[in-house]
Design a protein around this motif. Structure first.
Motif, PDB file in Angstrom:
ATOM      1  N   HIS A 190       0.833  -1.212   0.000  1.00  0.00           N
ATOM      2  CA  HIS A 190       0.000   0.000   0.000  1.00  0.00           C
ATOM      3  C   HIS A 190       0.860   1.252   0.000  1.00  0.00           C
ATOM      4  N   GLY A 191       1.924   1.238   0.776  1.00  0.00           N
ATOM      5  CA  GLY A 191       2.833   2.383   0.803  1.00  0.00           C
ATOM      6  C   GLY A 191       3.534   2.597  -0.529  1.00  0.00           C
ATOM      7  N   VAL A 243       2.271   1.492  -3.735  1.00  0.00           N
ATOM      8  CA  VAL A 243       1.385   1.725  -4.882  1.00  0.00           C
ATOM      9  C   VAL A 243       0.267   2.706  -4.587  1.00  0.00           C
ATOM     10  N   GLY A 244      -0.060   2.918  -3.323  1.00  0.00           N
ATOM     11  CA  GLY A 244      -0.953   4.006  -2.964  1.00  0.00           C
ATOM     12  C   GLY A 244      -2.445   3.744  -2.918  1.00  0.00           C
ATOM     13  N   THR A 245      -2.945   2.659  -3.478  1.00  0.00           N
ATOM     14  CA  THR A 245      -4.385   2.409  -3.414  1.00  0.00           C
ATOM     15  C   THR A 245      -4.635   1.023  -2.833  1.00  0.00           C
ATOM     16  N   ASP A 259      -4.831  -1.801  -5.607  1.00  0.00           N
ATOM     17  CA  ASP A 259      -3.519  -2.160  -6.144  1.00  0.00           C
ATOM     18  C   ASP A 259      -2.673  -2.870  -5.100  1.00  0.00           C
ATOM     19  N   PRO A 278      -3.353   6.697  -9.274  1.00  0.00           N
ATOM     20  CA  PRO A 278      -2.757   7.953  -8.826  1.00  0.00           C
ATOM     21  C   PRO A 278      -2.261   8.743 -10.032  1.00  0.00           C
ATOM     22  N   VAL A 311       3.272   9.139  -9.579  1.00  0.00           N
ATOM     23  CA  VAL A 311       3.873   8.184  -8.661  1.00  0.00           C
ATOM     24  C   VAL A 311       4.910   8.950  -7.845  1.00  0.00           C
ATOM     25  N   ASP A 312       4.747   8.922  -6.543  1.00  0.00           N
ATOM     26  CA  ASP A 312       5.660   9.629  -5.665  1.00  0.00           C
ATOM     27  C   ASP A 312       6.865   8.732  -5.396  1.00  0.00           C
ATOM     28  N   ARG A 358       8.569   9.108  -2.042  1.00  0.00           N
ATOM     29  CA  ARG A 358       7.840   8.437  -0.959  1.00  0.00           C
ATOM     30  C   ARG A 358       8.085   6.934  -0.997  1.00  0.00           C
ATOM     31  N   GLN A 359       8.107   6.352  -2.195  1.00  0.00           N
ATOM     32  CA  GLN A 359       8.363   4.920  -2.325  1.00  0.00           C
ATOM     33  C   GLN A 359       9.748   4.568  -1.811  1.00  0.00           C
ATOM     34  N   THR A 400       9.774   4.896   1.991  1.00  0.00           N
ATOM     35  CA  THR A 400       9.089   3.755   2.603  1.00  0.00           C
ATOM     36  C   THR A 400       9.970   2.524   2.573  1.00  0.00           C
TER      37      THR A 400
END
Length: 185
Positions: free
Chosen positions: A39-40, A42-44, A47, A108, A111-112, A115-116, A119
């Motif tokens: 989740h961290g 891919v964000g959703t 996904d 999204p 893609v951040d 942040r990836q 994480t």
């Protein structure tokens, strides 16, 4: 007796030999931390669920060639998860570029990557800090932090008192927080 009391190495060996029961035990033990990592990345939620399933499918296929280098299967699963998430992000980007229908609102917009990476680095730091703990503390961390056991359930599982789990988990959290803050400072 609980299935994961055998330890990951024994479960991995049985699962690599084709035991679906052993693989299910590994899945139950690690599906939550793998999902939250996904989740961290891919964000959703949708996904993240797909990446989690793809991670465990890839793990099932690769188990026969695995040599477990630690007491936990989580570092290996986290690596597979990162690759699966990166593949999904690339696939989504390619699909968006090649479809005439426009942008899918569920994906999204960007893609951040920063942040990836952050994480991924944080997960590596947490895993390194946990590897430095005693075997009992590693089990307490796995049960309470990764699998979501309540203090008493973890105490019953490990054959220790509620207070031992509560006090050790408090020290473990402080240790992990200090280790990750030191690394990022």
């Amino acid at each position: 007796m609980p299935e994961h009391a055998d330890g990951d190495a024994a479960l991995v060996a049985r699962a690599a030999s084709g035991s679906e029961h052993a693989f299910r035990a590994l899945y139950r033990a690690y599906v939550r931390p793998v999902y939250w990592l996904a989740h961290g990345l891919v964000g959703t939620p949708a996904d993240a669920e797909d990446v989690t399933q793809e991670t465990f499918l890839a793990a099932w296929r690769r188990l026969p060639e695995l040599t477990l280098e630690s007491e936990s299967l989580l570092p290996w699963l986290a690596t597979i998860c990162r690759f699966q998430a990166a593949n999904r992000v690339r696939r989504q980007r390619r699909d968006r570029e090649h479809t005439a229908a426009g942008v899918d609102e569920t994906l999204p917009a960007t893609v951040d990557v920063e942040r990836q990476v952050a994480t991924s680095i944080l997960v590596d730091q947490i895993l390194a800090a946990v590897r430095g703990l005693s075997p009992l503390d590693q089990q307490i961390f796995r049960l309470c932090a990764a699998e979501g056991y309540a203090y008493q359930a973890a105490a019953d599982e490990l054959g220790v008192s509620h207070g031992v789990v509560r006090n050790r988990l408090s020290r473990i959290r402080t240790h992990v927080r200090t280790a990750t803050e030191t690394e990022t400072a």
